[in-house]
Scaffold this active site. Structure first.
Site, PDB file in Angstrom:
ATOM      1  N   LYS B 188      -2.057 -33.856  28.297  1.00  0.00           N
ATOM      2  CA  LYS B 188      -0.948 -34.077  27.361  1.00  0.00           C
ATOM      3  C   LYS B 188       0.150 -34.882  28.047  1.00  0.00           C
ATOM      4  O   LYS B 188       0.767 -34.430  29.015  1.00  0.00           O
ATOM      5  CB  LYS B 188      -0.356 -32.750  26.887  1.00  0.00           C
ATOM      6  CG  LYS B 188       0.627 -32.991  25.732  1.00  0.00           C
ATOM      7  CD  LYS B 188       1.622 -31.877  25.514  1.00  0.00           C
ATOM      8  CE  LYS B 188       2.888 -32.013  26.314  1.00  0.00           C
ATOM      9  NZ  LYS B 188       3.831 -33.069  25.870  1.00  0.00           N
ATOM     10  N   GLY B 240       6.405 -31.466  36.315  1.00  0.00           N
ATOM     11  CA  GLY B 240       7.560 -31.474  35.434  1.00  0.00           C
ATOM     12  C   GLY B 240       8.667 -30.606  36.001  1.00  0.00           C
ATOM     13  O   GLY B 240       8.750 -30.422  37.219  1.00  0.00           O
ATOM     14  N   SER B 241       9.465 -30.063  35.104  1.00  0.00           N
ATOM     15  CA  SER B 241      10.637 -29.335  35.575  1.00  0.00           C
ATOM     16  C   SER B 241      10.252 -27.951  36.115  1.00  0.00           C
ATOM     17  O   SER B 241       9.238 -27.369  35.728  1.00  0.00           O
ATOM     18  CB  SER B 241      11.638 -29.166  34.434  1.00  0.00           C
ATOM     19  OG  SER B 241      11.126 -28.238  33.501  1.00  0.00           O
ATOM     20  N   THR B 242      11.093 -27.437  36.995  1.00  0.00           N
ATOM     21  CA  THR B 242      10.856 -26.116  37.583  1.00  0.00           C
ATOM     22  C   THR B 242      10.896 -25.046  36.499  1.00  0.00           C
ATOM     23  O   THR B 242      10.106 -24.105  36.500  1.00  0.00           O
ATOM     24  CB  THR B 242      11.906 -25.851  38.678  1.00  0.00           C
ATOM     25  OG1 THR B 242      11.664 -26.775  39.740  1.00  0.00           O
ATOM     26  CG2 THR B 242      11.802 -24.439  39.212  1.00  0.00           C
ATOM     27  N   GLU B 243      11.793 -25.229  35.538  1.00  0.00           N
ATOM     28  CA  GLU B 243      11.926 -24.273  34.449  1.00  0.00           C
ATOM     29  C   GLU B 243      10.614 -24.115  33.678  1.00  0.00           C
ATOM     30  O   GLU B 243      10.109 -23.001  33.481  1.00  0.00           O
ATOM     31  CB  GLU B 243      13.023 -24.816  33.525  1.00  0.00           C
ATOM     32  CG  GLU B 243      13.560 -23.871  32.515  1.00  0.00           C
ATOM     33  CD  GLU B 243      14.445 -24.641  31.518  1.00  0.00           C
ATOM     34  OE1 GLU B 243      14.890 -25.766  31.862  1.00  0.00           O
ATOM     35  OE2 GLU B 243      14.661 -24.125  30.426  1.00  0.00           O
ATOM     36  N   GLY B 245       7.691 -25.133  34.703  1.00  0.00           N
ATOM     37  CA  GLY B 245       6.677 -24.706  35.663  1.00  0.00           C
ATOM     38  C   GLY B 245       6.636 -23.193  35.792  1.00  0.00           C
ATOM     39  O   GLY B 245       5.561 -22.577  35.834  1.00  0.00           O
ATOM     40  N   GLU B 262       3.742 -29.219  40.297  1.00  0.00           N
ATOM     41  CA  GLU B 262       4.573 -30.151  41.064  1.00  0.00           C
ATOM     42  C   GLU B 262       5.882 -30.221  40.296  1.00  0.00           C
ATOM     43  O   GLU B 262       5.942 -30.779  39.210  1.00  0.00           O
ATOM     44  CB  GLU B 262       3.873 -31.503  41.154  1.00  0.00           C
ATOM     45  CG  GLU B 262       4.345 -32.329  42.330  1.00  0.00           C
ATOM     46  CD  GLU B 262       5.502 -33.221  41.957  1.00  0.00           C
ATOM     47  OE1 GLU B 262       6.658 -32.729  42.073  1.00  0.00           O
ATOM     48  OE2 GLU B 262       5.273 -34.367  41.553  1.00  0.00           O
ATOM     49  N   CYS B 296      11.337 -36.691  41.058  1.00  0.00           N
ATOM     50  CA  CYS B 296      11.445 -35.299  41.516  1.00  0.00           C
ATOM     51  C   CYS B 296      11.748 -35.256  43.008  1.00  0.00           C
ATOM     52  O   CYS B 296      12.392 -34.333  43.484  1.00  0.00           O
ATOM     53  CB  CYS B 296      10.182 -34.542  41.192  1.00  0.00           C
ATOM     54  SG  CYS B 296       8.698 -35.442  41.621  1.00  0.00           S
ATOM     55  N   GLU B 393      19.204 -29.930  40.248  1.00  0.00           N
ATOM     56  CA  GLU B 393      18.582 -31.239  40.127  1.00  0.00           C
ATOM     57  C   GLU B 393      19.224 -31.997  38.958  1.00  0.00           C
ATOM     58  O   GLU B 393      19.222 -31.511  37.836  1.00  0.00           O
ATOM     59  CB  GLU B 393      17.080 -31.070  39.875  1.00  0.00           C
ATOM     60  CG  GLU B 393      16.325 -32.370  39.914  1.00  0.00           C
ATOM     61  CD  GLU B 393      14.822 -32.190  39.710  1.00  0.00           C
ATOM     62  OE1 GLU B 393      14.426 -31.303  38.935  1.00  0.00           O
ATOM     63  OE2 GLU B 393      14.062 -32.951  40.332  1.00  0.00           O
TER      64      GLU B 393
END
Lengths: 333, 496
Positions: B188, B240-243, B245, B262, B296, B393
């Site tokens: 996706k 993508g974002s840590t959130e 993830g 990642e 990132c 970030e």
């Protein structure tokens, strides 16, 4: 070697080199070496990457037209051959004055650059054709190797000036530089500058192809600027590599930093290997983005070349007419 | 020539748009064909530099994902798992060559859809994406040397979600190793940047890749969540974002499915007093302004030795004044558009917090286009470790400058972050570079350079920057399993 620098009178109101040297804390061999070796290093990979990035700038339309005319006016039209004759030098002078006889809108070049014995011929011919404003530059100080006594180098310079040279392109003693005798190199420049007095501009040729490392290029640039150079020049044209983009970039950075520190604007002259309009425009991009637009002026940037001029003229015709003409439409000297 | 205007302001040099043809709407790529979404939903994708609508993209729903996962399963079991590695390698080589032939088209499309400058898509994104396929093609028949035992096996169907900052490159980082190791893929793309993935789908068709080996289901966050929750996926990979993830990890906890993540970062770029200062300035610019700072691993925290701070900042500001901000299609543009309105809002919010908290902002005086999403390159000085702009970030062209006095302090401050993706060290002392690279807790350490990537070099983070590696030999491992490890069985429910 003299422990104390001689006081030298400078042209154009420039601070005397001894004052400058004092400003930089330089009084003797040791302090000069210390100064040069504490200059920030140059990272080879980084500087080459930056030069390559700037080489991708795309210069089109009116910027290109402007750049071509600017480049023409910056050319030090050069002939430095053992086979040079009076006839060759005269025809070069005509070319310098009217690069394209069919188009008087083409600016004249920055200077005509010849060997010592051709200076008088060039000067009198330029005067005769009404091109008094075009200076004659003479390569000097036992060009290109610089392997002669100081007496000979001084005499070489004086001869050229007396014959009408208003720009002196001297070479540094690369052997002394590579041996670490920085003060000896420095003193030679100071002495030649004194010989030039107020009569001639001094361009100092570093011969970067023999200095090899970028750190050396930066050190030699500073050494020459503090010693009194009006211009720092990359190469004699007799050694390859000559005016590579990273080398020119480092020298442009040096004149910029020197200006910020002292308020003195030193010129830069790449010479050797710049043959096409594209090469020349890339040089102008470097000037614009590294030293700044204040250097986009023949007073502060020159290009030592011979074949380049015709390529610039052909590009100029192409921009004017919309098609490429054959090389038979520009004159061969 | 006028006195104050630079006569050498480069004339516009736009790349031609005629290379690409963008359809008015796009279907999903499932089982080797473009198919209309069962969800019947579509959304628009815009050019962030102009806000012009480029196309309508399908919003894949649960039913669409079912089809895609089934197609991937069928392709895995009937064709892909039976092919010898050298044959898989041939497909990857073919994909790489076809991409190479259409490199300029990919570059233009990426710039239009993402807003990043053509110079970067042309010189970085697309060549690197292609390199990933060439590189992994070479691995396909050598997997027994990858370091995962003598008989490494694929997982089966891999679910992959990629971000919008390097759309095609992230696709390549995900798809190339998955295919080389013998997995099939349901991917996706990010909601705002699907176009190059859809062009890649066409490449898969042209390469005659067996249907179902690669499936591309476009959509938004809900599509991604459905893919994560899908029982038929054997392994999951997310960038993508840590959130997000963390949410993915929560959702997959106890499923037994291997996951690679990642995620975000707050990279420290450390400049010691003995650095090659002009190149350090370049590296700082490259570290934070490359791709508008939508990176990132961006060097978003500059740690500079206090005794060179003022000199360095002066040089940095002069350099930043030369950055050319504007039309991403212009070949001379250095800094393009912010990818979306949402991202721009986030950058604005965080930079405002920086000013409120007492940091000092500086921006060059450059003109910005009137339409589209733009943000000037920004540096904050007087930043302390407690400021939000030093911890969170920003994912934009905003640099926070902190100082240190000793090497130990530099490391301590650099490591003082929940992230650990990347760091840079600038020094002319080899011993110091080696020491710092041992001490820094970051997955990637650059010495005297920044933001350099290569397919052969593993990439990934520590701590909240995720786990697993991508690229190089290490990047193959998450896509392989030991023959002795039982594979997670897909639940019966999926194979209707």
């Amino acid at each position: 070697m003299a422990k104390v620098l001689r006081k030298v009178e400078m042209n154009q109101g420039r601070t005397s080199s001894s004052d400058l040297a004092t400003d930089f804390g330089i009084s003797d061999d040791r302090s000069l070496e210390l100064f040069l070796k504490t200059l920030p290093g140059v990272d080879q990979v980084g500087v080459e990457a930056r030069a390559a990035e700037l080489a991708t700038r795309s210069i089109k339309k009116e910027s290109k037209s402007w750049a071509i005319d600017m480049a023409i006016s910056m050319v030090d039209l050069t002939t430095l051959e053992g086979a040079d004759t009076e006839g060759k030098v005269r025809s070069l002078c005509n070319k310098a004055h009217r690069p394209d006889p069919t188009d008087l809108g083409v600016p004249h070049v920055g200077a005509v650059c010849v060997y010592n014995d051709m200076v008088g011929i060039a000067r009198s011919h330029l005067d005769a054709i009404g091109a008094k404003e075009i200076p004659v530059a003479a390569v000097s100080t036992a060009f290109p190797s610089g392997r002669a006594s100081m007496e000979v180098k001084l005499r070489d310079t004086r001869d050229a000036i007396e014959a009408g040279a208003s720009e002196i392109d001297m070479v540094i003693d690369r052997g002394a530089f590579l041996s670490g005798y920085y003060k000896s190199v420095f003193d030679e420049i100071v002495a030649i500058k004194k010989e030039c007095g107020g009569r001639a501009h001094l361009k100092v040729i570093l011969e970067t192809g023999e200095l090899v490392t970028y750190d050396n290029v930066r050190r030699a640039s500073y050494l020459a600027m503090i010693a009194g150079a009006d211009f720092i020049k990359t190469s004699t044209g007799k050694v390859t590599p000559a005016a590579t983009a990273p080398v020119v970039l480092i020298m442009l950075q040096a004149v910029r930093d020197f200006f910020d520190r002292t308020g003195i604007q030193i010129g830069v002259k790449p010479a050797g290997g710049i043959r096409t309009s594209k090469d020349a425009i890339k040089q102008l991009v470097l000037v614009n983005e590294i030293a700044g637009p204040e250097w986009l002026n023949p007073r502060y940037f020159r290009i030592g070349a011979s074949a380049l001029l015709n390529d610039l003229l052909m590009q100029r015709m192409k921009m004017r007419d919309g098609y490429y003409a054959s090389s038979n439409y520009v004159s061969v000297e | 020539m006028t006195e104050n205007v630079n006569p050498f302001a480069y004339a516009p040099a736009p790349e031609s748009r005629e290379l690409v043809s963008i359809e008015s709407s796009y279907d999903l790529f499932i089982n080797g064909k473009f198919v209309a979404p069962k969800s019947k939903k579509r959304f628009v994708t815009i050019n962030p530099a102009t806000e012009e609508v480029l196309s309508k993209i399908s919003l894949g729903g649960k039913d669409d994902l079912d089809l895609a996962v089934k197609a991937a399963r069928r392709a895995y079991e009937s064709v892909w798992s039976k092919l010898p590695g050298k044959e898989r390698g041939k497909y990857l080589y073919r994909i790489a060559r076809l991409m190479q032939e259409r490199a300029r088209e990919f570059a233009v499309l990426e710039t239009l859809d993402n807003g990043k400058p053509i110079r970067e898509t042309r010189d970085t994104d697309i060549p690197l994406a292609i390199q990933h396929f060439f590189y992994h093609a070479g691995w396909a028949d050598k997997l027994e040397f990858a370091g995962n035992g003598a008989n490494p096996r694929a997982h089966g169907v891999v679910g992959q979600i990629i971000p919008w900052n390097f759309p095609l490159l992230m696709l390549a980082w995900k798809v190339a190793p998955a295919l080389a190791t013998g997995n099939t893929v349901v991917l996706k793309p990010a909601e705002t940047t699907s176009l190059t993935a859809l062009l890649f789908a066409q490449i898969c068709i042209d390469a005659e890749l067996p249907p179902g080996v690669v499936n591309i289901v476009t959509g938004d966050g809900s599509t991604g969540a459905s893919l994560v929750a899908h029982n038929g996926v054997d392994k999951f990979a997310f960038t993508g974002s840590t959130e997000v993830g963390k949410a993915i990890n929560r959702s997959l906890a106890s499923s037994g499915k291997p996951v690679t993540l990642e995620l975000g970062g707050k990279g420290a770029n450390i400049v010691f007093e003995d650095a090659a200062i002009d190149q350090a300035v370049e590296g700082i610019v490259q570290g934070i302004f490359f791709n508008q700072g939508h990176v990132c691993c961006a060097g978003s925290r500059l740690l500079v030795q206090e005794n060179i701070h003022d000199h360095l900042i002066e040089k940095l500001e002069r350099r930043i004044e030369k950055i050319r901000v504007g039309d991403p299609m212009d070949k001379n543009t250095d800094l393009g558009a912010i990818n979306s309105k949402e991202q721009l809002q986030k950058i604005i919010e965080l930079t405002q917090s920086g000013e409120i908290e007492g940091a000092k902002a500086w921006q060059p005086d450059c003109a910005l286009p009137s339409r589209g999403f733009w943000f000037r390159p920004t540096i904050f000085t007087n930043v302390t470790g407690a400021h939000r702009i030093a911890r969170e970030e920003i994912f934009g062209p905003v640099l926070s400058v902190l100082t240190f006095r000793t090497p130990q302090e530099a490391i301590e401050k650099a490591n003082n972050t929940p992230y650990g993706l990347a760091a840079g060290v600038w020094s002319e002392k080899g011993s110091r570079l080696l020491w710092a690279s041992r001490e820094l807790k970051a997955g990637v350490i650059w010495a005297n350079t920044y933001n350099k990537f290569d397919a052969a070099s593993p990439f990934g983070g520590y701590k909240e920057s995720g786990w697993g590696r991508e690229g190089g030999r290490h990047g193959l491992l998450p896509y392989l399993t030991h023959s002795s490890t039982p594979r997670v069985k897909p639940s019966k429910g999926v194979r209707k």
